[in-house]
Write a protein that holds these residues in place. Structure first.
Motif, PDB file in Angstrom:
ATOM      1  N   THR A  10       0.444   5.480  -0.965  1.00 16.41           N
ATOM      2  CA  THR A  10       0.788   6.438   0.092  1.00 16.41           C
ATOM      3  C   THR A  10       2.259   6.360   0.460  1.00 16.41           C
ATOM      4  O   THR A  10       2.975   7.358   0.431  1.00 16.41           O
ATOM      5  CB  THR A  10      -0.054   6.156   1.358  1.00 16.41           C
ATOM      6  OG1 THR A  10      -1.437   6.220   1.012  1.00 16.41           O
ATOM      7  CG2 THR A  10       0.255   7.177   2.446  1.00 16.41           C
ATOM      8  N   LEU A  11       2.708   5.165   0.810  1.00 16.13           N
ATOM      9  CA  LEU A  11       4.067   4.998   1.312  1.00 16.13           C
ATOM     10  C   LEU A  11       4.858   4.025   0.446  1.00 16.13           C
ATOM     11  O   LEU A  11       4.315   3.023  -0.020  1.00 16.13           O
ATOM     12  CB  LEU A  11       4.034   4.441   2.749  1.00 16.13           C
ATOM     13  CG  LEU A  11       3.453   5.339   3.844  1.00 16.13           C
ATOM     14  CD1 LEU A  11       3.356   4.573   5.168  1.00 16.13           C
ATOM     15  CD2 LEU A  11       4.323   6.581   4.041  1.00 16.13           C
ATOM     16  N   LYS A  13       7.561   1.490   1.016  1.00 17.39           N
ATOM     17  CA  LYS A  13       8.219   0.786   2.107  1.00 17.39           C
ATOM     18  C   LYS A  13       9.447   0.056   1.579  1.00 17.39           C
ATOM     19  O   LYS A  13       9.418  -0.474   0.466  1.00 17.39           O
ATOM     20  CB  LYS A  13       7.271  -0.265   2.720  1.00 17.39           C
ATOM     21  CG  LYS A  13       6.216   0.261   3.680  1.00 17.39           C
ATOM     22  CD  LYS A  13       5.024   0.894   3.027  1.00 17.39           C
ATOM     23  CE  LYS A  13       4.213  -0.065   2.176  1.00 17.39           C
ATOM     24  NZ  LYS A  13       3.094   0.663   1.473  1.00 17.39           N
ATOM     25  N   SER A 123      -3.897   2.490   1.404  1.00 22.83           N
ATOM     26  CA  SER A 123      -4.639   3.623   0.838  1.00 22.83           C
ATOM     27  C   SER A 123      -6.029   3.151   0.457  1.00 22.83           C
ATOM     28  O   SER A 123      -7.023   3.823   0.691  1.00 22.83           O
ATOM     29  CB  SER A 123      -3.947   4.146  -0.418  1.00 22.83           C
ATOM     30  OG  SER A 123      -2.577   4.296  -0.199  1.00 22.83           O
ATOM     31  N   ARG A 146      -7.815   6.301   5.689  1.00 17.88           N
ATOM     32  CA  ARG A 146      -7.354   7.672   5.482  1.00 17.88           C
ATOM     33  C   ARG A 146      -8.115   8.353   4.335  1.00 17.88           C
ATOM     34  O   ARG A 146      -8.523   9.512   4.448  1.00 17.88           O
ATOM     35  CB  ARG A 146      -5.851   7.612   5.184  1.00 17.88           C
ATOM     36  CG  ARG A 146      -5.135   8.924   5.185  1.00 17.88           C
ATOM     37  CD  ARG A 146      -3.708   8.658   4.690  1.00 17.88           C
ATOM     38  NE  ARG A 146      -2.997   9.893   4.492  1.00 17.88           N
ATOM     39  CZ  ARG A 146      -2.217  10.441   5.413  1.00 17.88           C
ATOM     40  NH1 ARG A 146      -2.041   9.862   6.578  1.00 17.88           N
ATOM     41  NH2 ARG A 146      -1.605  11.573   5.167  1.00 17.88           N
ATOM     42  N   GLY A 215      -0.868  -0.693   6.345  1.00 13.72           N
ATOM     43  CA  GLY A 215      -0.645   0.312   7.394  1.00 13.72           C
ATOM     44  C   GLY A 215      -1.747   0.380   8.440  1.00 13.72           C
ATOM     45  O   GLY A 215      -1.494   0.744   9.585  1.00 13.72           O
ATOM     46  N   ASP A 216      -2.975   0.039   8.061  1.00 19.51           N
ATOM     47  CA  ASP A 216      -4.085   0.095   9.018  1.00 19.51           C
ATOM     48  C   ASP A 216      -4.537  -1.287   9.487  1.00 19.51           C
ATOM     49  O   ASP A 216      -5.620  -1.415  10.074  1.00 19.51           O
ATOM     50  CB  ASP A 216      -5.278   0.840   8.401  1.00 19.51           C
ATOM     51  CG  ASP A 216      -5.010   2.333   8.285  1.00 19.51           C
ATOM     52  OD1 ASP A 216      -4.470   2.913   9.246  1.00 19.51           O
ATOM     53  OD2 ASP A 216      -5.311   2.917   7.237  1.00 19.51           O
TER      54      ASP A 216
HETATM   55  N1  LIG Z   1       2.962   6.359  10.135  1.00 15.06           N
HETATM   56  C1  LIG Z   1       2.067   6.332   9.158  1.00 15.06           C
HETATM   57  N2  LIG Z   1       2.232   7.137   8.108  1.00 15.06           N
HETATM   58  C2  LIG Z   1       1.312   7.132   7.115  1.00 15.06           C
HETATM   59  N3  LIG Z   1       0.243   6.359   7.080  1.00 15.06           N
HETATM   60  C3  LIG Z   1       0.027   5.536   8.109  1.00 15.06           C
HETATM   61  C4  LIG Z   1       0.918   5.478   9.198  1.00 15.06           C
HETATM   62  N4  LIG Z   1       0.453   4.554  10.056  1.00 15.06           N
HETATM   63  C5  LIG Z   1      -0.691   4.061   9.530  1.00 15.06           C
HETATM   64  N5  LIG Z   1      -0.971   4.678   8.375  1.00 15.06           N
HETATM   65  C6  LIG Z   1      -2.128   4.359   7.559  1.00 15.06           C
HETATM   66  O1  LIG Z   1      -1.666   3.423   6.625  1.00 15.06           O
HETATM   67  C7  LIG Z   1      -2.044   3.780   5.308  1.00 15.06           C
HETATM   68  C8  LIG Z   1      -0.894   3.488   4.421  1.00 15.06           C
HETATM   69  O2  LIG Z   1      -0.686   2.107   4.520  1.00 15.06           O
HETATM   70  P1  LIG Z   1       0.146   1.354   3.448  1.00 15.06           P
HETATM   71  O3  LIG Z   1      -0.198  -0.084   3.615  1.00 15.06           O
HETATM   72  O4  LIG Z   1       1.571   1.733   3.507  1.00 15.06           O
HETATM   73  O5  LIG Z   1      -0.539   1.954   2.134  1.00 15.06           O
HETATM   74  P2  LIG Z   1      -0.081   1.941   0.641  1.00 15.06           P
HETATM   75  O6  LIG Z   1       0.459   0.553   0.401  1.00 15.06           O
HETATM   76  O7  LIG Z   1      -1.351   2.217  -0.076  1.00 15.06           O
HETATM   77  O8  LIG Z   1       0.943   3.018   0.452  1.00 15.06           O
HETATM   78  C9  LIG Z   1      -2.377   5.251   5.339  1.00 15.06           C
HETATM   79  O9  LIG Z   1      -3.389   5.505   4.411  1.00 15.06           O
HETATM   80  C10 LIG Z   1      -2.821   5.472   6.782  1.00 15.06           C
HETATM   81  O10 LIG Z   1      -4.214   5.275   6.918  1.00 15.06           O
END
Ligand SMILES: Nc1ncnc2c1ncn2[C@@H]1O[C@H](COP(=O)(O)OP(=O)(O)O)[C@@H](O)[C@H]1O
Ligand SMILES: CC(C)(COP(=O)(O)O)[C@@H](O)C(=O)NCCC(=O)O
Ligand SMILES: [K+]
Length: 279
Positions: A10-11, A13, A123, A146, A215-216
């Motif tokens: 998703t993100l 970082k 995700s 999500r 993220g969650d």
């Molecule tokens: N500001 C935000 N933007 C997007 N997702 C967020 C945010 N805050 C919490 N989330 C949650 O966090 C998840 C993404 O977390 P993250 O650990 O960065 O995921 P990943 O490592 O899979 O990209 C999203 O699926 C969503 O449920």
């Protein structure tokens, strides 16, 4: 400066870490599907001496990102899942297939706490176990909050769970679609983590410290019944442990590491499991 990248589904970082002081100078995130290009929210690469990357995104995203960075930065370190690292043996039959973010989390957790359960709520929600002594058992993958919400297609995708909600509220039956979905996916995630943690500790005969990231993580933390700690930089911690560049890192100090949570006694975990079976 060191640029650390944690590219999830998703993100993407990033954070900038001062090589001399080991302090985090800035951090941010961009959507993974967007092109990774300096400018806007991305740090200025002129100040970057080294980059460390953990990526579970498509190969092309990693290839493009590394290509771009190699043109401008002297040292680029890309983490890989290996059969053994830093005293931990990878539990996968094919070690390279273990998501590298999970591997980084496991290595960071083991470095900090010894045997542990590391949970990454992104995700996907991943739950990994490593025993004292360093044997990684493998783990569990389930859809993240999500993804669960989106798969229902009930038009509730844009109403996130407020991370400040009390667990009691989230446990209650929903009185409208948004509540019913949010409380349902919350319960699915926390029930899985609580149960899996207890089952594996029971099977292995050891109460393990529980560490949460992603993220969650704050939301999921609300429903976890046993002592645990949040470590937002846990994946970065794995990068620090694998590729130590600063004096503090070489001395084994991982930034943002929480105090190791003392697990409850194994008897209590077993009593909780036995109780839930009777219901
Ligand atoms: N500001 C935000 N933007 C997007 N997702 C967020 C945010 N805050 C919490 N989330 C949650 O966090 C998840 C993404 O977390 P993250 O650990 O960065 O995921 P990943 O490592 O899979 O990209 C999203 O699926 C969503 O449920
Ligand atoms: C399970 C994951 C999708 C989790 O990724 P994330 O939610 O952090 O974006 C990732 O770790 C991955 O692609 N793993 C490869 C499959 C495996 O670990 O078995
Ligand atoms: K994850």
């Amino acid at each position: 400066m060191i640029l650390d990248l944690d590219i999830g589904n998703t993100l993407s970082k990033w954070r900038l870490k001062d090589t001399a002081s080991s302090e985090i100078r800035s951090r941010g995130a961009v959507w993974t599907r967007e092109e990774w290009r300096p400018g806007a929210d991305i740090p200025d690469l002129d100040v970057v001496e080294a980059v460390r990357i953990s990526s579970v995104a498509r190969q092309t995203v990693l290839r493009e990102t590394v290509g771009l960075l190699r043109r401008q930065v002297g040292a680029v370190y890309v983490a890989r899942s290996t059969s053994e690292a830093l005293g931990v043996t990878n539990g996968y039959g094919n070690p390279g297939r273990l998501g590298v973010d999970r591997w980084m989390g496991v290595l960071a957790g083991y470095h900090l706490a010894g045997g542990c359960c590391s949970v990454d709520c992104g995700s996907a929600i991943t739950i990994d176990f490593v025993l004292p002594g360093g044997r990684h058992l493998g783990g569990y993958i389930l859809p993240g909050l999500r993804l669960m919400k989106e798969s229902l297609q009930l038009g509730t995708r844009n109403v996130a769970i407020d991370p400040d909600s009390e667990a009691d509220e989230l446990l209650a039956p929903g009185k409208n679609t948004v509540e019913a979905v949010n409380h349902g996916i919350f319960m699915a995630a926390v029930s899985a983590v609580n149960r899996i943690y207890s089952e594996v500790c029971d099977r292995e005969g050891v109460a393990l410290p529980l560490l949460l990231t992603g993220g969650d993580a704050r939301v999921v933390s609300r429903g976890i019944r046993v002592p645990h700690a949040l470590w937002p930089d846990m994946v970065y911690g794995g990068l620090e442990a694998c590729f130590p560049l600063t004096a503090a890192e070489r001395a084994g100090k991982l930034s943002g590491a929480p105090r190791v949570p003392s697990p409850v006694a194994l008897e209590k975990i077993r009593a909780g499991l036995a109780f839930s079976m009777l219901l």
